[in-house]
Design a protein around this motif. Sequence first.
Motif, PDB file in Angstrom:
ATOM      1  N   ARG A 108       0.848  -1.201   0.000  1.00 47.28           N
ATOM      2  CA  ARG A 108       0.000   0.000   0.000  1.00 47.28           C
ATOM      3  C   ARG A 108       0.881   1.248   0.000  1.00 47.28           C
ATOM      4  O   ARG A 108       0.590   2.234  -0.663  1.00 47.28           O
ATOM      5  CB  ARG A 108      -0.934   0.004   1.205  1.00 47.28           C
ATOM      6  CG  ARG A 108      -1.896   1.186   1.181  1.00 47.28           C
ATOM      7  CD  ARG A 108      -2.822   1.178   2.345  1.00 47.28           C
ATOM      8  NE  ARG A 108      -2.075   1.694   3.486  1.00 47.28           N
ATOM      9  CZ  ARG A 108      -2.509   1.707   4.721  1.00 47.28           C
ATOM     10  NH1 ARG A 108      -3.672   1.195   5.016  1.00 47.28           N
ATOM     11  NH2 ARG A 108      -1.791   2.207   5.682  1.00 47.28           N
ATOM     12  N   ALA A 109       1.997   1.201   0.719  1.00 46.97           N
ATOM     13  CA  ALA A 109       2.916   2.340   0.783  1.00 46.97           C
ATOM     14  C   ALA A 109       3.820   2.428  -0.450  1.00 46.97           C
ATOM     15  O   ALA A 109       4.196   3.508  -0.878  1.00 46.97           O
ATOM     16  CB  ALA A 109       3.776   2.248   2.042  1.00 46.97           C
ATOM     17  N   ASP A 110       4.186   1.258  -1.041  1.00 47.83           N
ATOM     18  CA  ASP A 110       5.111   1.233  -2.185  1.00 47.83           C
ATOM     19  C   ASP A 110       4.822  -0.014  -3.011  1.00 47.83           C
ATOM     20  O   ASP A 110       5.085  -1.131  -2.568  1.00 47.83           O
ATOM     21  CB  ASP A 110       6.558   1.205  -1.669  1.00 47.83           C
ATOM     22  CG  ASP A 110       7.591   1.089  -2.786  1.00 47.83           C
ATOM     23  OD1 ASP A 110       7.223   1.121  -3.983  1.00 47.83           O
ATOM     24  OD2 ASP A 110       8.789   0.953  -2.456  1.00 47.83           O
ATOM     25  N   CYS A 111       4.310   0.170  -4.220  1.00 47.70           N
ATOM     26  CA  CYS A 111       3.929  -0.970  -5.066  1.00 47.70           C
ATOM     27  C   CYS A 111       5.105  -1.870  -5.414  1.00 47.70           C
ATOM     28  O   CYS A 111       4.908  -3.015  -5.809  1.00 47.70           O
ATOM     29  CB  CYS A 111       3.241  -0.476  -6.336  1.00 47.70           C
ATOM     30  SG  CYS A 111       1.602   0.195  -6.028  1.00 47.70           S
ATOM     31  N   ASP A 112       6.334  -1.406  -5.269  1.00 49.13           N
ATOM     32  CA  ASP A 112       7.518  -2.216  -5.564  1.00 49.13           C
ATOM     33  C   ASP A 112       8.120  -2.858  -4.313  1.00 49.13           C
ATOM     34  O   ASP A 112       9.245  -3.374  -4.361  1.00 49.13           O
ATOM     35  CB  ASP A 112       8.580  -1.346  -6.252  1.00 49.13           C
ATOM     36  CG  ASP A 112       8.107  -0.845  -7.610  1.00 49.13           C
ATOM     37  OD1 ASP A 112       7.407  -1.603  -8.310  1.00 49.13           O
ATOM     38  OD2 ASP A 112       8.430   0.309  -7.966  1.00 49.13           O
ATOM     39  N   ALA A 113       7.396  -2.849  -3.207  1.00 50.76           N
ATOM     40  CA  ALA A 113       7.914  -3.402  -1.953  1.00 50.76           C
ATOM     41  C   ALA A 113       8.234  -4.894  -2.100  1.00 50.76           C
ATOM     42  O   ALA A 113       7.588  -5.610  -2.867  1.00 50.76           O
ATOM     43  CB  ALA A 113       6.901  -3.207  -0.836  1.00 50.76           C
ATOM     44  N   THR A 114       9.245  -5.351  -1.379  1.00 52.75           N
ATOM     45  CA  THR A 114       9.631  -6.765  -1.359  1.00 52.75           C
ATOM     46  C   THR A 114       9.626  -7.251   0.080  1.00 52.75           C
ATOM     47  O   THR A 114       9.822  -6.461   1.015  1.00 52.75           O
ATOM     48  CB  THR A 114      11.031  -6.973  -1.973  1.00 52.75           C
ATOM     49  OG1 THR A 114      11.967  -6.179  -1.249  1.00 52.75           O
ATOM     50  CG2 THR A 114      11.057  -6.587  -3.440  1.00 52.75           C
ATOM     51  N   PRO A 115       9.417  -8.569   0.291  1.00 50.40           N
ATOM     52  CA  PRO A 115       9.338  -9.077   1.670  1.00 50.40           C
ATOM     53  C   PRO A 115      10.697  -8.995   2.370  1.00 50.40           C
ATOM     54  O   PRO A 115      11.742  -9.050   1.716  1.00 50.40           O
ATOM     55  CB  PRO A 115       8.905 -10.528   1.486  1.00 50.40           C
ATOM     56  CG  PRO A 115       9.280 -10.881   0.094  1.00 50.40           C
ATOM     57  CD  PRO A 115       9.235  -9.608  -0.696  1.00 50.40           C
TER      58      PRO A 115
END
Length: 161
Positions: A129-136
């Motif tokens: 939600r904060a960053d569409c490119d986020a990774t786990p």
Amino acid sequence: MHRRARTSAAALITLGVSALVAAPTTALAQPSPTPAATCTVSAADSADRVTVAGQGFTQGQAQLSSPSGGTTAFNVPAGGSFQIGNKPDDRYAVTQGGSTTVCTGGTKPAATPGTTHKAGLIAGWDAVRADCDATPPASANKAFSDGWTKGASVAREVFCK
């Protein structure tokens, strides 16, 4: 005949002045703005169930989404307000007409990432939600990683279109 022409001219001048005086008021009149759509999630009951309530939406089709529950279509009734009860305690968002409204309330993410599947769902949802490119995060365990992947997937459907 000359007198009639004066009367008609006076009447036209009076009407013209009246129109000019009224025109600025009419020109300044603006339609009242549509209230912004909002939604809230109630506190959970003893069975960990909540009610999602919204107002200010447009009558018609909308989608309710959550990290652990996926996306469900529903109809907003006339008046733009709705209540959807008996939902699992979670974080929710409503999408309608390409605009997404994040609901306030519901399950809050833990201060530390946690190791449970549910903690992963919430963390993945919040990260995407904060960053569409986020990774786990690399250090998460399997349950958390699986939850993160699912939560992130649902959030991408909702927020990253």
